[in-house]
Structure formats: C-alpha cells, structure tokens
Design an enzyme around this catalytic site. Structure first.
Site, PDB file in Angstrom:
ATOM      1  N   GLU A  47     -15.113  32.022  45.004  1.00 43.44           N
ATOM      2  CA  GLU A  47     -15.907  32.455  43.860  1.00 43.44           C
ATOM      3  C   GLU A  47     -16.068  33.970  43.855  1.00 43.44           C
ATOM      4  O   GLU A  47     -15.927  34.625  44.869  1.00 43.44           O
ATOM      5  CB  GLU A  47     -17.290  31.789  43.840  1.00 43.44           C
ATOM      6  CG  GLU A  47     -18.012  31.703  45.168  1.00 43.44           C
ATOM      7  CD  GLU A  47     -18.427  33.026  45.758  1.00 43.44           C
ATOM      8  OE1 GLU A  47     -18.833  33.931  45.003  1.00 43.44           O
ATOM      9  OE2 GLU A  47     -18.356  33.183  46.988  1.00 43.44           O
ATOM     10  N   GLU A  52     -15.371  34.608  48.104  1.00 43.64           N
ATOM     11  CA  GLU A  52     -13.989  34.659  47.620  1.00 43.64           C
ATOM     12  C   GLU A  52     -13.141  33.475  48.073  1.00 43.64           C
ATOM     13  O   GLU A  52     -12.030  33.285  47.610  1.00 43.64           O
ATOM     14  CB  GLU A  52     -13.271  35.952  48.056  1.00 43.64           C
ATOM     15  CG  GLU A  52     -13.922  37.234  47.601  1.00 43.64           C
ATOM     16  CD  GLU A  52     -13.164  38.468  48.073  1.00 43.64           C
ATOM     17  OE1 GLU A  52     -12.056  38.325  48.652  1.00 43.64           O
ATOM     18  OE2 GLU A  52     -13.665  39.579  47.874  1.00 43.64           O
TER      19      GLU A  52
END
Length: 331
Positions: free
Chosen positions: A156, A299
């Site tokens: 994310e 991430e």
C-alpha cells in the site's frame, strides 16, 4: 496437510527441526490441496490512495508524496521494486484513490475517488464506495490469476494511512488509541498527541458499528485499505496464499477475516512492524509473523522478504532426500 506433515517426518532431519518452514509447507499443502512441489509465480499488489485526514497534521510528509511515490513504483525505484526483483516477483501498482491524475502504461487505474473524506469531520467514504474498492481488489487478483500468478502480497501507499488504520483497529478490537496509534512516517511527540486526539475524534464523530466491519471500513478507512480487503478475499477465493505486509495491510486482513473468517487460512503474516498497533493486531488475528526486522515502511516490503522463505518451504518438500532414499538411519 496431515499427509505433508507425515512426509516431512520422513526427510533427513530431526522431526520438526525446520520449524516455521515446515509449518509453511503444511499450510501451502492445505491451500493447494496437494503436497507443495512447485515454485509459485508471485505478484505484489500495491494499492495507492490519499486521505483527507492529512488536513489535521497527522503525517510528517505532505499528501503530494503519494502520487510522487506511485511514479517511483512505476519507474522501478522504490524499496518494494528492489526487494521484489530480488525475490523474483512482479510489482503491480493500483491507483484506487490517489488525489492526482496519473498516466502511465504500467499503472492499473481503478480510482474510486480522489482521496477519502477527513475522518475527523465525517465518514471516509460511502458504503457503495467501500464495496466498489473491495471489488476492484478482487478484480485485480482475478486478472493476475488469469496471467498465471498464484502467490500474492499486499502492498500500500497513502500518506496518512496509519491514522485510519489505528482508528479501525481501536473500533474493531476495543484496544485503546494509546496502544494503536504509532509514529507512522516519524512524527514527534506533539504529533503523536495530535494523532491520538484525531483518532478519538474520528470515532466519536462517525460512531461506527464495531459489529459491522464494512461500516467501520467505510467510516474510518481508506480506499487502499478497502482495495487490499478485496485482494485478500480474491486470493482466498482463488485458492492462493496471500502474504500480509505491515500495519495497514494487517488492518485490511482483520477486516477481510471479519467479513469472511475462512480467508484467514490463506494468510501468511510476513513481519512484525514497528508501528505500535501491529503486534496486538496480529495477536487478534491469530497470526504469527515470520520476521521481525524493525521495519515500518509499508509498500509490501516485509511481504516481499518472505517470498524466498515460501520458496524454501516448497523446495524442502520437493528436493530433500528421505531417510530411505539417502540410506540414513532413523532415530
């Protein structure tokens, strides 16, 4: 799973001596319905979205970093790109709610809106938008499944997203904001006080129903969190393991579990992040992280680091000699 456990005990090692790797092999067998013997094609799905709550000064970085980092993902320069390449995985970035217009041939565009509402003043999104974002996550998995991917990881990007995640965790578990709110991008002590106040205010203003995970998600969450709920549910529905990254991905996992409890069997917790609420969150999910590297990047970086461990679990089953085949005496 039982057959794989018994087979592992025939390999040239003391029983259970490979610990979590053996547990992984057994879980993979349960997911696939067969003894794991094939390296799975891997994809990291990075959901990106902005958050209106950044107006409250809860992040050390400005909101424009979200689209800038999306460009970095697409150009292969972020930490997740480096770690995914090392693990033999591909990174797919999804614009599900970035407050900018991004054009790139590699971008998967599934924009529900240009950032969520400010949860300190009202709901993050409508119920319809939450469902749309979840469905987009499912659709992305479906598309990648059609391309042969069988192992997924949750990533994310969204400046400010530890605040809605902490608020969701507080409501879904009853754990106080003093324990769920962390430093996120590295805020100072004053920032922490402000962030806790924002979480309390968001819960009071929105009054989410703790028994309805979709209500909690739509009032306090983010588009990228909802997208990851879809990624997790879509992976489970397709019979694929899904590696859960850090704090934000784990709140998506908790939401997915509350919506569909059977989805938990397909989840692999990658690491314990430095974010304050992550360990109690994993404990509520009943998941034990594979790693603890004191990371807090997001991430999908922690998830990518676990890919080689999953490969190792498969190769142990596939390539390791048995006592009989190697002519080794048993205990």
């Amino acid at each position: 799973m039982n057959e794989t456990r018994l087979y592992l005990d025939t390999l040239t090692k003391p029983r259970g001596s490979l610990g979590r790797l053996e547990e992984l092999a057994v879980q993979l067998a349960g997911i696939a319905g067969a003894r794991p013997e094939a390296i799975l094609k891997k994809a990291v799905i990075v959901m990106a979205g902005d958050h209106g709550v950044c107006e409250e000064g809860i992040s050390a970085y400005p909101p424009e970093v979200t689209p800038q980092m999306v460009a970095n993902f697409l150009n292969g320069g972020a930490a997740i790109n480096v770690l995914a390449r090392q693990a033999g995985a591909d990174v797919y970035c999804v614009d599900i709610g970035v407050n900018a217009d991004i054009c790139h041939e590699s971008l998967i565009s599934r924009k529900v809106g240009k950032g969520t509402g400010n949860i300190a003043r009202g709901p993050a999104m409508s119920r319809e938008e939450a469902l749309e974002a979840i469905n987009h996550g499912i659709e992305v998995v479906e598309g990648l499944f059609g391309q042969g991917y069988r192992l997924f990881a949750t990533g994310e990007m969204g400046i400010g997203n530890t605040t809605p995640s902490a608020a969701m965790l507080t409501v879904l578990t009853g754990i106080d904001a003093e324990q769920t709110v962390g430093r996120g991008t590295g805020i100072d002590d004053e920032g922490m006080k402000r962030k806790r106040k924002v979480v309390h205010r968001a819960i009071a203003v929105n009054a989410p129903d703790s028994t309805d995970p979709l209500d909690v998600l739509r009032k306090l969450g983010g588009f990228e969190i909802a997208g990851l709920v879809g990624v997790i549910l879509g992976s489970a529905a397709r019979g694929c393991p899904v590696v859960i990254d850090g704090f934000i991905a784990s709140i998506a996992a908790l939401t997915a579990y509350r919506l569909a409890p059977n989805s938990k069997a397909y989840m692999i917790a990658s690491h314990a992040s430095q974010e304050a609420g992550h360990r109690p969150l994993l404990a509520r999910l009943g998941l034990e992280p594979m790693l603890d590297l004191k990371m807090r990047l997001g991430e999908g970086t922690g998830a990518a680091l676990v890919f080689p461990l999953i490969d190792a679990a498969v190769l142990i089953v596939k390539e390791m000699a048995t006592f009989d085949s190697a002519g080794v005496s048993r205990a």
